[in-house]
Design an enzyme around this catalytic site. Structure first.
Site, PDB file in Angstrom:
ATOM      1  N   ASP A 268      44.782  93.321  34.220  1.00 16.19           N
ATOM      2  CA  ASP A 268      43.565  94.124  34.134  1.00 16.19           C
ATOM      3  C   ASP A 268      42.952  94.215  35.530  1.00 16.19           C
ATOM      4  OD1 ASP A 268      41.390  94.859  31.717  1.00 16.19           O
ATOM      5  OD2 ASP A 268      40.539  94.492  33.701  1.00 16.19           O
ATOM      6  N   ASN A 276      35.241 104.401  39.157  1.00 17.42           N
ATOM      7  CA  ASN A 276      35.101 105.576  38.293  1.00 17.42           C
ATOM      8  C   ASN A 276      33.664 106.087  38.296  1.00 17.42           C
ATOM      9  OD1 ASN A 276      37.176 106.786  37.029  1.00 17.42           O
ATOM     10  ND2 ASN A 276      37.196 105.459  35.238  1.00 17.42           N
ATOM     11  N   HIS A 281      35.938 110.533  38.157  1.00 15.09           N
ATOM     12  CA  HIS A 281      37.171 110.212  37.436  1.00 15.09           C
ATOM     13  C   HIS A 281      38.435 110.590  38.193  1.00 15.09           C
ATOM     14  CE1 HIS A 281      35.738 108.564  33.652  1.00 15.09           C
ATOM     15  NE2 HIS A 281      34.656 109.274  33.923  1.00 15.09           N
ATOM     16  N   ASP A 285      41.351 108.123  38.722  1.00 21.53           N
ATOM     17  CA  ASP A 285      42.713 108.393  38.269  1.00 21.53           C
ATOM     18  C   ASP A 285      43.723 108.129  39.377  1.00 21.53           C
ATOM     19  OD1 ASP A 285      41.779 109.069  35.856  1.00 21.53           O
ATOM     20  OD2 ASP A 285      42.106 111.239  36.025  1.00 21.53           O
ATOM     21  N   ASP A 315      42.331 100.563  32.460  1.00 21.66           N
ATOM     22  CA  ASP A 315      42.836  99.931  33.680  1.00 21.66           C
ATOM     23  C   ASP A 315      43.674  98.709  33.325  1.00 21.66           C
ATOM     24  OD1 ASP A 315      40.809  98.433  32.702  1.00 21.66           O
ATOM     25  OD2 ASP A 315      39.775  98.128  34.613  1.00 21.66           O
TER      26      ASP A 315
END
Ligand code: C2E
Ligand code: CA
Ligand code: CA
Length: 668
Positions: A268, A276, A281, A285, A315
């Site tokens: 993680d 983000n 975003h 990404d 994530d």
């Protein structure tokens, strides 16, 4: 011009006697032949023996014995050869060669039998002669039928048998035989027509079967592609969650069968959410794609164990380590992944580093099913995140004990009567300059008859997990307000709310009605919420906070600095206070970084014109530093540990005494 036409026609005619090299047609022909040719030879041999038998005493032996025997031997040999072809796998070239041999062998065989028949003819009486005519006509029809799948061969046989046949019998001048010759000519014409039609249909059938197969192959390819896409994460193009679990269950089954180990890891990214939130975003990404790529590279280059890798969502990534890994292997893998993830990422204008936490679990040590193994890895990850941010944790017996106690806590919580078993203690919040108590933070306590003292850090999350936090909060708030009612009118009450209290649709309404009924002025109240709670469902949290604000309550952002301190939250919420987490205070005098952080946070509060509360003050030196940094309020063991409600009156009285004493000293 006519010369060219003639040439073209000659080429076309020649083509009629050649074997087609279309591989599918060839295979179909070969296949049909391996079944039909033995039949052809059977007709040929039996008819020939019948004729030879009729001529035994009238014709020379070489004609009635030697030639038929040789032809029979040859036919038997070919029959045997064809029977053997049924189950053989052959190349296209091999099939073409054999069909060609077959095609051209019809010429000598057909001519041979024709010549033999004509050689016998002079020895026969009229019946015998008719038998020859009958034998040749019938046999050739049988042969043409058997050869229909190979038009060229059927045509060759027709030509080498029927043309001489018609000429020969016509030339005898005998009316019956001439009639038979004409008859045979007509039948041959009809046969050739049927042959052309049949062959065309046969070739069409093969072609359509081929296109059907091509279509089937295309459908299969499409479904393969669908399968690939269904197992692929659309953003990172890595295997997805579905693929991961399929991989896990097959690796697990394999390990079980072979009695070797297999491990599951969950990775993680730490602090990904603020990227983000702050950069948008599309940047987020890109970071995910890049992180995924790096982790995949590590997995692919890892050995001697094979590592399967997938994106589980958000994530989070997963690995399955096959091939009997040991703890040291997992630590090595975790370290390499951590190193790669840490390398800088190019954002819009800046670079950033990330860290990641990894939880591993190993079969057979930690679990006996694939699902349980995954759960253990998940718990290791939870542990890595909660306790050691950015580390690798492998599931251990200590964690197992922890899970067990988690389960025990959850089970006991379900049966607890909150009003009697849960209590509140209160910790003073002190004005940093005057050192006067301005309020108390209510903290929950659970003295379980079975477990003894349980920390709120354990039972509050447990109550959240099993969906009991809202009744618990309500029960505690009623009692906190009852206690606060007895305090001097200017003394405030701080009360902790959890994510579920402020993010569930009607979570806040019962709290509002409890406040209204309590008789405590809402302006004396501060509700403490954490950043994590706010990010749970920002819109709903905002609405709940607005409702509390509208009543006149204050809002404090708790544990500031431990979450992912997204400044956008601070700006977008109507906050009154910011509580700086005690982890920064512990080493404020030894660690320049902590000092700097507290300094910048107090500066932030100044800018935003909100008060700053620092938790966990344990020493005078810490207090002095905090004062020099301009903190407004402090809280910690240096002033008082959390105390039962009944002790507050005495505590306040003592403080007043002390202050009066101090004031008296100043006056004197
Ligand atoms: P918190 O809100 O950050 O509460 C402060 C914690 O720090 C308390 O731990 C308190 O006893 C401890 N503390 C205070 N001064 C010092 C100090 O000088 N040094 C040290 N080392 N610790 C100090 P506690 O009571 O164990 O509570 C832990 C957490 O449990 C709280 O952290 C809060 O997040 C949660 N919690 C406690 N009561 C409630 C409650 O009624 N509702 C909710 N939702 N959460 C609660
Ligand atoms: Ca708190
Ligand atoms: Ca706190």
């Amino acid at each position: 011009m006519p010369a060219v036409d003639l040439k073209a026609q000659f080429t076309a005619a020649k083509q009629l006697f050649r074997v087609s090299d279309d591989p599918d047609l060839m295979r179909a022909q070969f296949d049909a032949f391996s079944k039909q040719i033995p039949l052809l030879y059977l007709i040929l041999i039996s008819n020939t023996i019948a004729v030879a038998y009729s001529y035994v005493n009238v014709a020379p032996d070489w004609l009635t014995m030697t030639v038929p025997s040789a032809l029979t031997l040859l036919a038997a040999f070919r029959t045997f050869w064809w029977l053997r072809q049924r189950h053989q796998v052959r190349s296209d070239a091999d099939i073409l060669r054999n069909l060609r041999v077959m095609n051209w062998m019809t010429l000598p065989i057909g001519a041979g039998f024709t010549a033999w028949s004509f050689a016998l003819y002079p020895y026969g009486d009229p019946f015998g002669k008719s038998q020859i005519a009958f034998y040749m006509a019938v046999t050739v029809i049988g042969c043409i039928f058997s050869l229909m799948n190979l038009r060229s061969a059927a045509l060759i046989v027709t030509l080498v048998v029927d043309v001489p046949y018609v000429l020969f019998f016509w030339a005898t001048g005998e009316p019956t035989l001439k009639a038979i010759a004409v008859n045979n000519l007509l039948v041959s014409g009809a046969m050739v027509t049927v042959l052309f039609i049949y062959y065309r249909d046969f070739a069409d059938l093969v072609a359509s079967r081929k296109s059907l197969l091509t279509q089937q192959a295309a459908t299969q390819a499409l479904s393969d592609e669908n399968f690939r896409l269904a197992n692929l994460d659309s953003l990172t193009e890595l295997p997805n969650r579905r693929r991961f679990f399929a991989e896990l269950s097959s690796a697990f089954a394999d390990a079980e069968r072979r009695h070797v180990g297999v491990a599951v890891g969950i990775i993680d990214l730490d602090d990904f959410k603020p990227i983000n939130d702050n950069y948008g975003h599309s940047v987020g990404d890109r970071v995910l794609i890049e992180a995924g790529r790096r982790i995949r590279e590590v997995c692919e280059g890892f050995g001697p164990q094979r590592v399967e890798f997938a994106r589980l969502g958000g994530d989070e990534f997963g690995v399955v380590v096959c091939g009997d890994p040991e703890d040291a292997d997992l630590a090595r893998l975790g370290e390499r992944i951590g190193e790669q993830v840490k390398l800088p990422y190019q954002l819009d204008t800046a670079h950033t580093g990330l860290s990641c936490s990894i939880g591993f679990a190993l079969y057979p040590r930690s679990a006996t099913t694939a699902e349980a193994l995954y759960e253990c890895a998940d718990y290791s990850l939870y542990h890595a995140k909660r306790r050691l941010g950015g580390r690798t944790v492998t599931f251990s017996s200590e964690l197992e004990a922890e899970i067990r106690s988690r389960g025990v806590i959850e089970n006991l919580l379900r049966t607890v009567d909150f009003d009697t078993e849960m209590e509140l203690v209160f910790q003073p919040i002190v004005d940093a300059m005057s050192e006067h108590t301005t309020g108390f933070e209510a903290l929950a306590r659970w003295q379980s008859p079975r477990l003894g003292w349980v920390s709120p850090a354990d039972f509050i999350p447990a109550a959240e997990r099993i969906g009991l936090i809202r009744p618990l909060t309500q029960s505690l708030l009623v009692r906190a307000l009852a206690a606060a009612k007895a305090w001097p009118g200017h003394t405030r009450l701080s009360f902790n709310l959890s994510a579920h209290d402020i993010c569930s649709p009607d979570g806040i309404l019962p709290l509002i009605s409890i406040i209204e009924k309590s008789g405590v002025a809402p302006r004396r109240l501060d509700f403490e919420i954490t950043e994590t709670a706010v990010t749970f469902d920002f819109v709903r949290a905002q609405q709940s906070i607005a409702a509390l604000k509208a009543m006149g309550c204050g809002i404090s952002l708790d544990d500031f600095g431990t979450g992912y301190s997204s400044l956008s939250h601070v700006h977008r919420l109507p906050l009154d206070k910011l509580k700086i987490d005690r982890s920064f205070v512990a080493d404020i005098n030894d660690n320049p970084v902590s000092h700097k952080i507290v300094k910048s946070l107090t500066g932030l509060c100044d800018d935003m014109e909100i008060a700053c509360v620092v938790e966990g003050v344990e020493t005078r030196a810490q207090l002095d530093s905090l004062r020099s940094l301009g903190c407004d309020f402090v809280q910690g063991y240096y002033f008082a540990k959390p105390m039962p409600g009944a002790a507050i009156e005495g505590y306040l009285a003592k403080e007043r005494e002390w202050c009066d004493g101090a004031d008296a000293k100043v006056v004197a």
